[in-house]
Design a protein around this motif. Structure first.
Motif, short mmCIF file in Angstrom:
data_model
loop_
_atom_site.label_atom_id
_atom_site.label_comp_id
_atom_site.label_asym_id
_atom_site.label_seq_id
_atom_site.Cartn_x
_atom_site.Cartn_y
_atom_site.Cartn_z
N ALA A 57 0.60 0.57 1.61
CA ALA A 57 0.89 0.27 0.60
C ALA A 57 1.00 -1.16 0.79
N GLU A 58 0.90 -2.18 -0.32
CA GLU A 58 1.01 -3.43 -0.50
C GLU A 58 2.49 -3.73 -1.01
N ALA A 59 3.23 -4.61 -0.63
CA ALA A 59 4.56 -5.12 -1.17
C ALA A 59 4.07 -6.34 -2.11
N VAL A 115 2.75 -6.95 3.94
CA VAL A 115 3.37 -8.21 3.04
C VAL A 115 2.65 -9.36 2.92
N ASN A 116 2.65 -9.97 1.88
CA ASN A 116 1.89 -11.24 1.73
C ASN A 116 2.64 -12.57 2.21
N VAL A 117 2.05 -13.27 2.90
CA VAL A 117 2.82 -14.46 3.55
C VAL A 117 1.82 -15.70 3.12
N ILE A 172 0.74 -8.05 7.71
CA ILE A 172 0.50 -9.30 7.20
C ILE A 172 -0.54 -9.67 6.47
N GLU A 173 -0.58 -10.21 5.16
CA GLU A 173 -1.77 -10.46 4.52
C GLU A 173 -1.41 -12.09 4.18
N LEU A 174 -2.35 -12.82 4.79
CA LEU A 174 -2.62 -14.21 4.88
C LEU A 174 -3.83 -14.73 4.13
N LEU A 205 -7.00 -10.82 6.33
CA LEU A 205 -7.42 -11.84 5.51
C LEU A 205 -7.67 -11.63 4.03
N ASP A 206 -6.60 -12.04 3.15
CA ASP A 206 -6.48 -11.59 1.66
C ASP A 206 -7.32 -12.67 0.87
N ASP A 207 -7.69 -12.10 -0.07
CA ASP A 207 -8.69 -12.66 -1.26
C ASP A 207 -9.85 -13.30 -0.48
N ILE A 216 -10.64 -7.78 6.87
CA ILE A 216 -10.79 -8.65 5.68
C ILE A 216 -10.28 -8.00 4.25
N LYS A 217 -9.87 -8.56 3.32
CA LYS A 217 -9.64 -7.96 2.24
C LYS A 217 -10.41 -8.72 1.13
N LEU A 218 -11.54 -7.96 0.73
CA LEU A 218 -12.73 -8.55 -0.33
C LEU A 218 -11.80 -8.95 -1.65
MG MG Z 1 -2.33 -9.51 -0.96
#
Ligand code: MG
Ligand code: C2E
Ligand code: MG
Ligand code: MG
Length: 279
Positions: A57-59, A115-117, A147-149, A177-179, A198-200
């Motif tokens: 899951a994503e927080a 978790v987004n950082v 960790i999502e950066l 790697l987010d976005d 990577i997160k497209l």
């Molecule tokens: Mg995110």
């Protein structure tokens, strides 16, 4: 601001600027209070693997404001970044998520949580040392947090970001790697940064319906990611057409309103029971 503009220049205060100053001051008092008074809450959005099973899951933080109701992170995270409040806020998110994962395990629910950082949270080591210490105290031998950066973390302070990314990985956290695709980093940069996935960005997913060139772009990005042994996560899946496209193009993990919106921990527990097909 006025000082930087210097002599000989002047600036007009528009109603809009006035509004922004007011908003900043309001947030300055109230977000600090929110953190102290436990008004922040975390919503969790499930992520599915290729078999359609929930693997994590994503927080996503929200603010239950007595004055404004449920406030989305888009309305306060950038202020928190500017003011530096993102550091204690981010610590709170990390520790709260870890406590939730431990509580879930006691109920037989085993989820990794991302978790987004923000870039600003990487200016010192505390985000890493806090996580390391909390893991030790809770007796977990494997880090259940990822960790999502964003690419901006790499741009703002590349040396420090790269070092922290490696340290997170040594703890057992994956770095995502987010976005991806919205920033300025090139595909070749992927080869030299320590990331696991990577997160497209959801804008790509949205465009594949209408723009053939977006489909080619996604295919190219996925091909490069696979060549580098990176997982590909697609966020923002809203329709079965979007789902079909990402499934046909070797996306490993998918997430979006089509499956579930972000929700409080307790609601996620109910959602899991109501959807045995995702287990
Ligand atoms: Mg995110
Ligand atoms: P993000 O990390 O890229 O998160 C994805 C955003 O898309 C979330 O918005 C999520 O609720 C939303 N979303 C998920 N599925 C769909 C979908 O199918 N359709 C659409 N239209 N949207 C979808 P949210 O929760 O408002 O968060 C916005 C951003 O705020 C996040 O973007 C992240 O950058 C930031 N953020 C959230 N929580 C935290 C936090 O704890 N710390 C930091 N530093 N940033 C956070
Ligand atoms: Mg994103
Ligand atoms: Mg985003």
């Amino acid at each position: 601001n006025a000082k930087e503009n210097g002599r000989g220049k002047f600036c007009l205060f528009s109603a809009e600027m006035n509004q922004r100053v007011f908003e900043y001051l309001w947030l300055d008092t109230n977000l600090r209070k929110a953190l102290e008074q436990q008004q922040l809450i975390i919503h969790y959005q499930p992520k599915l693997d290729r078999n359609g099973k929930v693997r994590g899951a994503e927080a996503l933080v929200r603010w239950q404001s007595p004055e404004r109701g449920l406030v989305a992170p888009g309305d306060f995270i950038s202020y928190a970044e500017e003011s530096g409040l993102i550091v204690p806020l981010g610590r709170w998110v990390m520790l709260t998520v870890l406590a939730q994962i431990i509580a879930w395990r006691q109920q037989g629910i085993d989820l990794r949580v991302a978790v987004n950082v923000s870039a600003r949270q990487l200016i010192d080591q505390s985000i890493y040392t806090d996580l390391k210490q909390a893991l030790q105290e809770s007796g977990l031998n494997q880090c259940p947090i990822d960790i999502e950066l964003t690419e901006s973390c790499l741009i703002e302070n590349e040396r420090q970001a790269l070092m922290l990314m490696k340290q997170f990985q040594e703890l057992g956290a994956e770095v995502h790697l987010d976005d991806f695709g919205t920033g300025y980093s090139s595909l070749s940069q992927l080869a030299r940064v320590p990331i696991d996935a990577i997160k497209l960005d959801q804008s790509f997913v949205r465009d594949v319906n209408t723009q053939p060139v977006a489909q080619s772009l996604v295919r190219a990005i996925v091909a490069v990611a696979k060549a580098l042994n990176l997982q590909v996560i697609a966020e923002g899946i809203e329709t079965v057409e979007e789902e079909a496209f990402v499934m046909n193009n070797e996306v490993d993990i998918r997430q979006g309103y089509l499956y579930a919106k972000p929700m409080p921990a307790e609601q996620l527990e109910h959602w899991l029971i109501q959807h045995p097909e995702y287990q």
